[in-house]
Motif scaffolding. Structure first.
Motif, PDB file in Angstrom:
ATOM      1  N   UNK A   1       2.266  -3.752  24.013  1.00  0.00           N
ATOM      2  CA  UNK A   1       2.146  -2.872  22.887  1.00  0.00           C
ATOM      3  C   UNK A   1       1.923  -3.724  21.633  1.00  0.00           C
ATOM      4  N   UNK A   2       1.025  -3.254  20.772  1.00  0.00           N
ATOM      5  CA  UNK A   2       0.721  -3.932  19.522  1.00  0.00           C
ATOM      6  C   UNK A   2       1.129  -3.050  18.361  1.00  0.00           C
ATOM      7  N   UNK A   3       1.777  -3.644  17.401  1.00  0.00           N
ATOM      8  CA  UNK A   3       2.186  -2.918  16.197  1.00  0.00           C
ATOM      9  C   UNK A   3       1.306  -3.376  15.048  1.00  0.00           C
ATOM     10  N   UNK A   4       0.730  -2.426  14.336  1.00  0.00           N
ATOM     11  CA  UNK A   4      -0.085  -2.743  13.175  1.00  0.00           C
ATOM     12  C   UNK A   4       0.694  -2.524  11.892  1.00  0.00           C
ATOM     13  N   UNK A   5       0.215  -3.121  10.842  1.00  0.00           N
ATOM     14  CA  UNK A   5       0.832  -2.984   9.525  1.00  0.00           C
ATOM     15  C   UNK A   5      -0.177  -2.339   8.587  1.00  0.00           C
ATOM     16  N   UNK A   6       0.231  -1.292   7.888  1.00  0.00           N
ATOM     17  CA  UNK A   6      -0.656  -0.604   6.952  1.00  0.00           C
ATOM     18  C   UNK A   6      -0.003  -0.583   5.581  1.00  0.00           C
ATOM     19  N   UNK A   7      -0.770  -0.958   4.602  1.00  0.00           N
ATOM     20  CA  UNK A   7      -0.292  -1.027   3.224  1.00  0.00           C
ATOM     21  C   UNK A   7      -0.960   0.066   2.400  1.00  0.00           C
ATOM     22  N   UNK A   8      -0.231   0.626   1.459  1.00  0.00           N
ATOM     23  CA  UNK A   8      -0.810   1.536   0.485  1.00  0.00           C
ATOM     24  C   UNK A   8      -0.788   0.831  -0.857  1.00  0.00           C
ATOM     25  N   UNK A   9      -1.960   0.658  -1.439  1.00  0.00           N
ATOM     26  CA  UNK A   9      -2.055  -0.053  -2.716  1.00  0.00           C
ATOM     27  C   UNK A   9      -3.223   0.532  -3.500  1.00  0.00           C
ATOM     28  N   UNK A  10      -3.159   0.404  -4.801  1.00  0.00           N
ATOM     29  CA  UNK A  10      -4.203   0.948  -5.655  1.00  0.00           C
ATOM     30  C   UNK A  10      -4.728  -0.120  -6.604  1.00  0.00           C
ATOM     31  N   UNK A  11      -6.001  -0.054  -6.902  1.00  0.00           N
ATOM     32  CA  UNK A  11      -6.580  -0.983  -7.871  1.00  0.00           C
ATOM     33  C   UNK A  11      -6.324  -0.512  -9.297  1.00  0.00           C
ATOM     34  N   UNK A  12      -5.646   0.622  -9.460  1.00  0.00           N
ATOM     35  CA  UNK A  12      -5.287   1.088 -10.797  1.00  0.00           C
ATOM     36  C   UNK A  12      -4.218   0.195 -11.413  1.00  0.00           C
ATOM     37  N   UNK A  13      -3.364  -0.357 -10.582  1.00  0.00           N
ATOM     38  CA  UNK A  13      -2.260  -1.168 -11.073  1.00  0.00           C
ATOM     39  C   UNK A  13      -2.308  -2.608 -10.578  1.00  0.00           C
ATOM     40  N   UNK A  14      -3.299  -2.957  -9.787  1.00  0.00           N
ATOM     41  CA  UNK A  14      -3.483  -4.307  -9.259  1.00  0.00           C
ATOM     42  C   UNK A  14      -4.929  -4.711  -9.469  1.00  0.00           C
ATOM     43  N   UNK A  15      -5.160  -5.957  -9.818  1.00  0.00           N
ATOM     44  CA  UNK A  15      -6.554  -6.387  -9.919  1.00  0.00           C
ATOM     45  C   UNK A  15      -7.129  -6.443  -8.504  1.00  0.00           C
ATOM     46  N   UNK A  16      -8.386  -6.056  -8.334  1.00  0.00           N
ATOM     47  CA  UNK A  16      -8.988  -6.061  -6.994  1.00  0.00           C
ATOM     48  C   UNK A  16      -8.905  -7.430  -6.312  1.00  0.00           C
ATOM     49  N   UNK A  17      -9.067  -8.514  -7.066  1.00  0.00           N
ATOM     50  CA  UNK A  17      -9.001  -9.849  -6.485  1.00  0.00           C
ATOM     51  C   UNK A  17      -7.624 -10.134  -5.887  1.00  0.00           C
ATOM     52  N   UNK A  18      -6.567  -9.864  -6.661  1.00  0.00           N
ATOM     53  CA  UNK A  18      -5.210 -10.119  -6.168  1.00  0.00           C
ATOM     54  C   UNK A  18      -4.827  -9.191  -5.032  1.00  0.00           C
ATOM     55  N   UNK A  19      -5.288  -7.960  -5.105  1.00  0.00           N
ATOM     56  CA  UNK A  19      -5.014  -7.009  -4.027  1.00  0.00           C
ATOM     57  C   UNK A  19      -5.656  -7.486  -2.729  1.00  0.00           C
ATOM     58  N   UNK A  20      -6.879  -7.966  -2.808  1.00  0.00           N
ATOM     59  CA  UNK A  20      -7.578  -8.469  -1.625  1.00  0.00           C
ATOM     60  C   UNK A  20      -6.864  -9.687  -1.045  1.00  0.00           C
TER      61      UNK A  20
END
Length: 51
Positions: A1-20
């Motif tokens: 079994x494999x467990x994945x990780x999913x994040x919820x994040x927005x570019x409204x409060x994070x710069x796209x570069x740092x979020x990536x």
């Protein structure tokens, strides 16, 4: 079994570069089993963040 990780994040409060970079680190740690929950908004105030 494999467990994945999913994040919820927005570019409204994070710069796209740092979020990536954070999501890339999550993908590396999870050995390719990471995802990003992308949400959109029609809020005009949020859109002004990119003016």
């Amino acid at each position: 079994m494999t467990i994945g990780l999913v994040s919820t994040a927005t570019t409204s409060f994070n710069s796209p570069f740092n979020l990536r970079r954070r999501l890339g680190s999550l993908d590396l740690v999870s050995r390719g089993h990471a995802g990003w929950n992308v949400g959109t908004t029609g809020d005009a105030g949020t859109a002004r963040n990119y003016e």
